[in-house]
Design a protein around this motif. Sequence first.
Motif, PDB file in Angstrom:
ATOM      1  N   PHE A 176       0.835  -1.205   0.000  1.00  0.00           N
ATOM      2  CA  PHE A 176       0.000   0.000   0.000  1.00  0.00           C
ATOM      3  C   PHE A 176       0.872   1.258   0.000  1.00  0.00           C
ATOM      4  O   PHE A 176       0.450   2.315  -0.456  1.00  0.00           O
ATOM      5  CB  PHE A 176      -0.979  -0.016   1.185  1.00  0.00           C
ATOM      6  CG  PHE A 176      -2.037  -1.079   1.057  1.00  0.00           C
ATOM      7  CD1 PHE A 176      -2.204  -2.064   2.032  1.00  0.00           C
ATOM      8  CD2 PHE A 176      -2.831  -1.132  -0.084  1.00  0.00           C
ATOM      9  CE1 PHE A 176      -3.164  -3.058   1.884  1.00  0.00           C
ATOM     10  CE2 PHE A 176      -3.807  -2.132  -0.242  1.00  0.00           C
ATOM     11  CZ  PHE A 176      -3.956  -3.094   0.751  1.00  0.00           C
TER      12      PHE A 176
ATOM     13  N   TYR B 194       1.322   2.166  -3.499  1.00  0.00           N
ATOM     14  CA  TYR B 194       0.128   2.760  -4.131  1.00  0.00           C
ATOM     15  C   TYR B 194      -0.212   4.125  -3.541  1.00  0.00           C
ATOM     16  O   TYR B 194      -1.165   4.770  -3.944  1.00  0.00           O
ATOM     17  CB  TYR B 194      -1.064   1.799  -4.033  1.00  0.00           C
ATOM     18  CG  TYR B 194      -0.956   0.665  -5.032  1.00  0.00           C
ATOM     19  CD1 TYR B 194      -0.731  -0.641  -4.614  1.00  0.00           C
ATOM     20  CD2 TYR B 194      -1.048   0.915  -6.401  1.00  0.00           C
ATOM     21  CE1 TYR B 194      -0.608  -1.678  -5.541  1.00  0.00           C
ATOM     22  CE2 TYR B 194      -0.932  -0.108  -7.327  1.00  0.00           C
ATOM     23  CZ  TYR B 194      -0.706  -1.403  -6.895  1.00  0.00           C
ATOM     24  OH  TYR B 194      -0.600  -2.425  -7.804  1.00  0.00           O
TER      25      TYR B 194
ATOM     26  N   HIS C  65      -0.128   4.650 -10.251  1.00  0.00           N
ATOM     27  CA  HIS C  65      -1.424   5.181 -10.729  1.00  0.00           C
ATOM     28  C   HIS C  65      -1.244   5.846 -12.096  1.00  0.00           C
ATOM     29  O   HIS C  65      -2.092   5.710 -12.972  1.00  0.00           O
ATOM     30  CB  HIS C  65      -1.996   6.158  -9.702  1.00  0.00           C
ATOM     31  CG  HIS C  65      -2.303   5.500  -8.394  1.00  0.00           C
ATOM     32  ND1 HIS C  65      -3.321   4.590  -8.222  1.00  0.00           N
ATOM     33  CD2 HIS C  65      -1.659   5.558  -7.198  1.00  0.00           C
ATOM     34  CE1 HIS C  65      -3.332   4.147  -6.979  1.00  0.00           C
ATOM     35  NE2 HIS C  65      -2.331   4.713  -6.337  1.00  0.00           N
TER      36      HIS C  65
ATOM     37  N   GLY D  47     -10.541  -0.949  -4.419  1.00  0.00           N
ATOM     38  CA  GLY D  47      -9.177  -0.606  -4.800  1.00  0.00           C
ATOM     39  C   GLY D  47      -9.235   0.482  -5.853  1.00  0.00           C
ATOM     40  O   GLY D  47      -8.685   0.355  -6.931  1.00  0.00           O
TER      41      GLY D  47
ATOM     42  N   GLU E 299     -10.378   2.457  -0.889  1.00  0.00           N
ATOM     43  CA  GLU E 299      -8.941   2.531  -1.198  1.00  0.00           C
ATOM     44  C   GLU E 299      -8.158   2.476   0.108  1.00  0.00           C
ATOM     45  O   GLU E 299      -8.394   3.294   1.002  1.00  0.00           O
ATOM     46  CB  GLU E 299      -8.639   3.819  -1.966  1.00  0.00           C
ATOM     47  CG  GLU E 299      -7.148   4.085  -2.187  1.00  0.00           C
ATOM     48  CD  GLU E 299      -6.414   2.911  -2.833  1.00  0.00           C
ATOM     49  OE1 GLU E 299      -6.909   2.345  -3.821  1.00  0.00           O
ATOM     50  OE2 GLU E 299      -5.342   2.529  -2.301  1.00  0.00           O
ATOM     51  N   ALA E 300      -7.255   1.507   0.199  1.00  0.00           N
ATOM     52  CA  ALA E 300      -6.533   1.295   1.464  1.00  0.00           C
ATOM     53  C   ALA E 300      -5.343   2.237   1.604  1.00  0.00           C
ATOM     54  O   ALA E 300      -4.927   2.552   2.714  1.00  0.00           O
ATOM     55  CB  ALA E 300      -6.053  -0.155   1.550  1.00  0.00           C
TER      56      ALA E 300
ATOM     57  N   ALA F 222     -10.573  -3.319   1.929  1.00  0.00           N
ATOM     58  CA  ALA F 222     -11.931  -3.764   1.597  1.00  0.00           C
ATOM     59  C   ALA F 222     -12.402  -4.831   2.580  1.00  0.00           C
ATOM     60  O   ALA F 222     -13.588  -4.925   2.889  1.00  0.00           O
ATOM     61  CB  ALA F 222     -11.954  -4.318   0.188  1.00  0.00           C
ATOM     62  N   GLU F 223     -11.438  -5.600   3.118  1.00  0.00           N
ATOM     63  CA  GLU F 223     -11.806  -6.671   4.056  1.00  0.00           C
ATOM     64  C   GLU F 223     -12.266  -6.103   5.388  1.00  0.00           C
ATOM     65  O   GLU F 223     -12.882  -6.805   6.185  1.00  0.00           O
ATOM     66  CB  GLU F 223     -10.591  -7.570   4.321  1.00  0.00           C
ATOM     67  CG  GLU F 223     -10.104  -8.374   3.141  1.00  0.00           C
ATOM     68  CD  GLU F 223      -9.133  -7.608   2.243  1.00  0.00           C
ATOM     69  OE1 GLU F 223      -8.375  -8.251   1.535  1.00  0.00           O
ATOM     70  OE2 GLU F 223      -9.166  -6.344   2.221  1.00  0.00           O
TER      71      GLU F 223
ATOM     72  N   GLU G 246     -10.403  -3.246 -10.531  1.00  0.00           N
ATOM     73  CA  GLU G 246      -9.351  -3.580 -11.498  1.00  0.00           C
ATOM     74  C   GLU G 246      -8.246  -4.212 -10.659  1.00  0.00           C
ATOM     75  O   GLU G 246      -7.390  -3.549 -10.116  1.00  0.00           O
ATOM     76  CB  GLU G 246      -8.868  -2.320 -12.199  1.00  0.00           C
ATOM     77  CG  GLU G 246      -8.027  -2.612 -13.422  1.00  0.00           C
ATOM     78  CD  GLU G 246      -6.603  -2.979 -13.057  1.00  0.00           C
ATOM     79  OE1 GLU G 246      -6.357  -4.138 -12.660  1.00  0.00           O
ATOM     80  OE2 GLU G 246      -5.742  -2.108 -13.145  1.00  0.00           O
TER      81      GLU G 246
ATOM     82  N   MET H 243      -6.395  -7.200 -11.603  1.00  0.00           N
ATOM     83  CA  MET H 243      -5.568  -8.197 -12.273  1.00  0.00           C
ATOM     84  C   MET H 243      -4.089  -7.846 -12.186  1.00  0.00           C
ATOM     85  O   MET H 243      -3.710  -6.715 -12.465  1.00  0.00           O
ATOM     86  CB  MET H 243      -5.980  -8.337 -13.735  1.00  0.00           C
ATOM     87  CG  MET H 243      -7.439  -8.715 -13.945  1.00  0.00           C
ATOM     88  SD  MET H 243      -8.589  -7.352 -13.663  1.00  0.00           S
ATOM     89  CE  MET H 243      -8.296  -6.316 -15.070  1.00  0.00           C
TER      90      MET H 243
ATOM     91  N   GLU I  81      -0.005 -10.692  -7.011  1.00  0.00           N
ATOM     92  CA  GLU I  81      -0.482  -9.731  -6.012  1.00  0.00           C
ATOM     93  C   GLU I  81      -1.701 -10.295  -5.267  1.00  0.00           C
ATOM     94  O   GLU I  81      -2.012  -9.866  -4.168  1.00  0.00           O
ATOM     95  CB  GLU I  81      -0.909  -8.371  -6.600  1.00  0.00           C
ATOM     96  CG  GLU I  81       0.189  -7.492  -7.083  1.00  0.00           C
ATOM     97  CD  GLU I  81      -0.370  -6.191  -7.656  1.00  0.00           C
ATOM     98  OE1 GLU I  81       0.305  -5.617  -8.521  1.00  0.00           O
ATOM     99  OE2 GLU I  81      -1.460  -5.741  -7.260  1.00  0.00           O
TER     100      GLU I  81
ATOM    101  N   SER J 122      -9.144 -10.275  -2.135  1.00  0.00           N
ATOM    102  CA  SER J 122      -9.925  -9.194  -1.507  1.00  0.00           C
ATOM    103  C   SER J 122     -11.262  -9.003  -2.220  1.00  0.00           C
ATOM    104  O   SER J 122     -12.296  -8.749  -1.586  1.00  0.00           O
ATOM    105  CB  SER J 122      -9.140  -7.882  -1.561  1.00  0.00           C
ATOM    106  OG  SER J 122      -7.841  -8.075  -1.029  1.00  0.00           O
TER     107      SER J 122
HETATM  108  N1  LIG Z   1      -2.631  -4.883  -9.943  1.00  0.00           N
HETATM  109  C1  LIG Z   1      -3.658  -4.185 -10.425  1.00  0.00           C
HETATM  110  N2  LIG Z   1      -4.140  -4.321 -11.594  1.00  0.00           N
HETATM  111  N3  LIG Z   1      -4.308  -3.337  -9.668  1.00  0.00           N
HETATM  112  C2  LIG Z   1      -3.862  -3.080  -8.397  1.00  0.00           C
HETATM  113  C3  LIG Z   1      -4.681  -1.952  -7.890  1.00  0.00           C
HETATM  114  C4  LIG Z   1      -4.471  -1.633  -6.683  1.00  0.00           C
HETATM  115  C5  LIG Z   1      -5.202  -0.483  -6.059  1.00  0.00           C
HETATM  116  O1  LIG Z   1      -6.158  -1.017  -5.174  1.00  0.00           O
HETATM  117  C6  LIG Z   1      -5.776  -0.785  -3.835  1.00  0.00           C
HETATM  118  N4  LIG Z   1      -6.054  -2.024  -3.102  1.00  0.00           N
HETATM  119  C7  LIG Z   1      -5.522  -3.243  -3.326  1.00  0.00           C
HETATM  120  N5  LIG Z   1      -6.034  -4.141  -2.460  1.00  0.00           N
HETATM  121  C8  LIG Z   1      -6.908  -3.466  -1.680  1.00  0.00           C
HETATM  122  C9  LIG Z   1      -7.773  -3.831  -0.597  1.00  0.00           C
HETATM  123  N6  LIG Z   1      -7.811  -5.095  -0.152  1.00  0.00           N
HETATM  124  N7  LIG Z   1      -8.549  -2.882  -0.041  1.00  0.00           N
HETATM  125  C10 LIG Z   1      -8.497  -1.607  -0.503  1.00  0.00           C
HETATM  126  N8  LIG Z   1      -7.700  -1.176  -1.515  1.00  0.00           N
HETATM  127  C11 LIG Z   1      -6.931  -2.111  -2.098  1.00  0.00           C
HETATM  128  C12 LIG Z   1      -4.308  -0.416  -3.883  1.00  0.00           C
HETATM  129  O2  LIG Z   1      -3.945   0.420  -2.819  1.00  0.00           O
HETATM  130  C13 LIG Z   1      -4.216   0.299  -5.212  1.00  0.00           C
HETATM  131  O3  LIG Z   1      -4.608   1.648  -5.116  1.00  0.00           O
END
Ligand SMILES: N=C(N)NC/C=C/[C@H]1O[C@@H](n2cnc3c(N)ncnc32)[C@H](O)[C@@H]1O
Length: 420
Positions: free
Chosen positions: A89, A92, A98, A131, A154-155, A182-183, A197, A199, A206, A211
């Motif tokens: 995280f 991200y 992004h 996400g 968004e985490a 999200a969990e 999105e 994948m 990943e 999630s």
């Molecule tokens: N690899 C690709 N395509 N996309 C990755 C996309 C990842 C985005 O989704 C968020 N994310 C990933 N898992 C979670 C979660 N469990 N809860 C909340 N936000 C989450 C990350 O912080 C990124 O901003």
Amino acid sequence: MQTEKEDEDDASCEEYVARSDFTGSGTDQLSFSRGDRLLVHAKPSSEWWWAELQGVIGYVPAGYLSQDAAGEEEEDPSIEDPWQDEEYFGNYGTLRLHLEMLSDKSRTEAYRQVILRNSASLSSKRVMDLGCGTGIISLFCAQLARPSMVYAVEASSMAEYTRQLVKQNGCDEVVTVLQGRAEEIELPEQVDVLVSEWMGNCLLFEFMVESVLLARDRWLRDGGTMWPSSAALTLVPCQADSYYAEKMAFWERPYGLDFTPLQPLAQQEFFTKPKFSHIIDPCDCLAAPCDVISLDMYTLQVGDLEQMKGQFHFCVEKSAVFHGFTAWFTVCFKSLEAGGATVELNTGPNSGPTHWKQTLFMLDRPVSVCAGDSISGTIVLQRNPVWRRHMTVTLHWTIKGSTDNPDNAQAGTKSFPMWR
Ligand SMILES: N=C(N)NC/C=C/[C@H]1O[C@@H](n2cnc3c(N)ncnc32)[C@H](O)[C@@H]1O
């Protein structure tokens, strides 16, 4: 008082500690949590053991268990966070990834098309964007349709900027940004559409898909829509002349010298792991690509992710050097309207380029093949029992000549860690 038989049974049992959570799929797999102490009754294979936990018996993945010598729960300090969330995280929370994703027109336009083509049906629907990153999909929903509410989850620390973007674009009536995993977050209501999105390279890397499945089970109403609705991993045998020349043939005569003693090192360093962001030219494909793994996002279970298996049978279409296999994925978004058009995002060589590109698995030794030969075998994606965002891809293949007798078949197998 234990009977002799019970003593004997206990003697054949060994106690193990679970190093990570495991959610079993199917009736014969046993679920457990990290730190649970299991009694292993039998080890029918190196991968799956027959074990007992609080009186319940079932198959468990052997890689999840460790036999700590001292008997007390020694936490391996290096495995403080099997999901590596701090790093994940953290990445991200910066713009780099992004920007890469937003700059990927094929990817972003595909999601925009989904919203656009379903804009009428999205009226008064409740949407969860899992996400959401910078919130692009949620903003498409508010800009192109009239949903009743979009929960943008968004985490990472990007969430606070996403809130600003939502306000900056006049969408704060429709889009609510929730910062958290999200969990763990709580929505005030169930949703009609779960869009994400998620994948990764080779589709699953990943494992953000876990999630999405947990959120589906908790927040998507019965009969709700999953976007993507389905996913498929595609494989093809290929030539990779330039990559092979660059990493291996190079050592044959650099500056008139013989550097071939370095080739085993080159194989280890460059061909042990898959090559992410490979761009395969359609004419590098030695056969018609085939889907080896298909996911139905409505029925897929978290437990299914531990080990995904696929089979392939390729008919070689041209004589060439078989350097390895290339993989990519396709996701489909079914229409909210029965019978409506499905939107597809294909990351393969015959579609628009994406930031995922393709993934190349190089064999240790290239093999010359002829038109008419067959390459058949299996692919296994084995999730890492400890590092939960990682997996190992194992390929088994057999090459049979169209004319040779069968015992001239050449078989091979190779496992590729992604990444641990
Ligand atoms: N690899 C690709 N395509 N996309 C990755 C996309 C990842 C985005 O989704 C968020 N994310 C990933 N898992 C979670 C979660 N469990 N809860 C909340 N936000 C989450 C990350 O912080 C990124 O901003």
